[in-house]
Design an enzyme around this catalytic site. Sequence first.
Site, PDB file in Angstrom:
ATOM      1  N   THR A   1      -1.281  -7.840   2.880  1.00  0.00           N
ATOM      2  CA  THR A   1      -2.703  -7.896   2.527  1.00  0.00           C
ATOM      3  C   THR A   1      -2.847  -8.061   1.023  1.00  0.00           C
ATOM      4  O   THR A   1      -2.127  -7.436   0.236  1.00  0.00           O
ATOM      5  CB  THR A   1      -3.426  -6.621   2.981  1.00  0.00           C
ATOM      6  OG1 THR A   1      -3.238  -6.451   4.387  1.00  0.00           O
ATOM      7  CG2 THR A   1      -4.913  -6.693   2.680  1.00  0.00           C
TER       8      THR A   1
ATOM      9  N   LEU B   1      -2.727  -0.858   0.455  1.00  0.00           N
ATOM     10  CA  LEU B   1      -2.847  -2.131   1.161  1.00  0.00           C
ATOM     11  C   LEU B   1      -1.456  -2.500   1.652  1.00  0.00           C
ATOM     12  O   LEU B   1      -0.479  -2.359   0.907  1.00  0.00           O
ATOM     13  CB  LEU B   1      -3.387  -3.232   0.236  1.00  0.00           C
ATOM     14  CG  LEU B   1      -4.863  -3.134  -0.199  1.00  0.00           C
ATOM     15  CD1 LEU B   1      -5.197  -4.266  -1.158  1.00  0.00           C
ATOM     16  CD2 LEU B   1      -5.789  -3.171   1.004  1.00  0.00           C
ATOM     17  N   ASP B   2      -1.362  -2.952   2.892  1.00  0.00           N
ATOM     18  CA  ASP B   2      -0.030  -3.280   3.410  1.00  0.00           C
ATOM     19  C   ASP B   2       0.537  -4.476   2.670  1.00  0.00           C
ATOM     20  O   ASP B   2      -0.152  -5.163   1.923  1.00  0.00           O
ATOM     21  CB  ASP B   2      -0.075  -3.523   4.922  1.00  0.00           C
ATOM     22  CG  ASP B   2      -1.019  -4.632   5.297  1.00  0.00           C
ATOM     23  OD1 ASP B   2      -0.801  -5.772   4.854  1.00  0.00           O
ATOM     24  OD2 ASP B   2      -2.002  -4.357   6.029  1.00  0.00           O
ATOM     25  N   VAL B   3       1.816  -4.721   2.864  1.00  0.00           N
ATOM     26  CA  VAL B   3       2.538  -5.707   2.078  1.00  0.00           C
ATOM     27  C   VAL B   3       1.974  -7.110   2.251  1.00  0.00           C
ATOM     28  O   VAL B   3       2.044  -7.933   1.332  1.00  0.00           O
ATOM     29  CB  VAL B   3       4.038  -5.673   2.443  1.00  0.00           C
ATOM     30  CG1 VAL B   3       4.263  -6.096   3.882  1.00  0.00           C
ATOM     31  CG2 VAL B   3       4.866  -6.506   1.469  1.00  0.00           C
TER      32      VAL B   3
END
Length: 410
Positions: free
Chosen positions: A277, A273-275
């Site tokens: 999200t 998961l991106d930073v």
Amino acid sequence: MASVAASSSISFAASFLKIKAFPLSPRFFPIRTLRCSVSSSSSEPIEFDISFAPPKPKPSSTHGGVTPQQLFIPWIVRSDDGTLKLQSQPPARLIHNLAIDATTQNPKKKDKSKKKQPQATSSSSATTTASSPASHSEVKPKLSKAARRFYNENFKEQPQRLSKVLAAAGVASRRTSEELIFDGKVTVNGILCNTPQTRVDPSRDIIYVNGNRIPKKLPPKVYFALNKPKGYICSSGEKEIKSAISLFDEYLSSWDKRNPGTPKPRLFTVGRLDVATTGLIVVTNDGDFAQKLSHPSSSLPKEYITTVVGDIHKRHLMAISEGTMVEGVHCVPDSVELMPKQHDIPRARLRIVVHEGRNHEVRELVKNAGLEVHSLKRVRIGGFRLPSDLGLGKHVELKQSELKALGWKN
């Protein structure tokens, strides 16, 4: 005179037997009294009787009143040349077979007879005690499936593929472990190994990866669901940003107290998961599980809740449902739904379900429709939904039923 009488009586008895001429027969009649007469040339004949005493009684049999005639059992045996003969003893081969049958078919009766006999000396009791484990070892116990599974998971260690051992040890995923092997960063017993298919046993073989030795006993496999907060990354490459694995520092620091003598698991996230999200991310040390869950062939649906800036119209929903290009591939969502408004949430929200899970896929879909993402949260993977009571930065260990909901069959 006495000698003459004796000789005369003897000759008379002989002549008497000759005169009677008894036939040879198996039946003999006892003679109780014999009338005799002796005569000579110088005297008159003398008659006298000879009486025979009855025979002494034979001693009684020692077989409890059983006569020898009752003990005699005739056996009709066929010899090697085919002729039949009568003998008083059973054939040797019959006695041998009866002894074998009594030993193999009736062990319980044999044990009972042994128990009835009193133990004479301590040496005999020691012999009986020493022989009893041998009899028990001959019969293999039947184990249930649960018992066999417990033994295989905790005690039985069979040689496995080198790449699988590295993944199970938490070094990296299966594919990354194979790359490490191909790059010459793995040694087995001091010899450089370049084949992932090499069979190794971590309890016996000495395995090094990048100069770090793999422990002999592999750590147990653990599975967690983490509610990742904003500002944490799922990789460990950037030191200036906190990693999601750092949220397990307290759990790992108390590992030795809870599991003494067991190596710590090396945790990593399944997927990313991106930073910016938040939401559900799975953390484990099982490389096979991570590969299965993150592989595109799994086609697990992933549900996201996105909050957007501005109002949402029908054209926005149509644009999102048509899909967009992500990493050179046209990605189409499984479903797009406008969620009802809530009083405590002023912004509009969308429920978007995708199954490919490419990098920034949901953000690219919303951006392509002309909308701006305010926040993005993942709430479901497969059949497992993020618990509503799990706070940000908290984690919960997954049960077997929850792993099955994620599509994992161990």
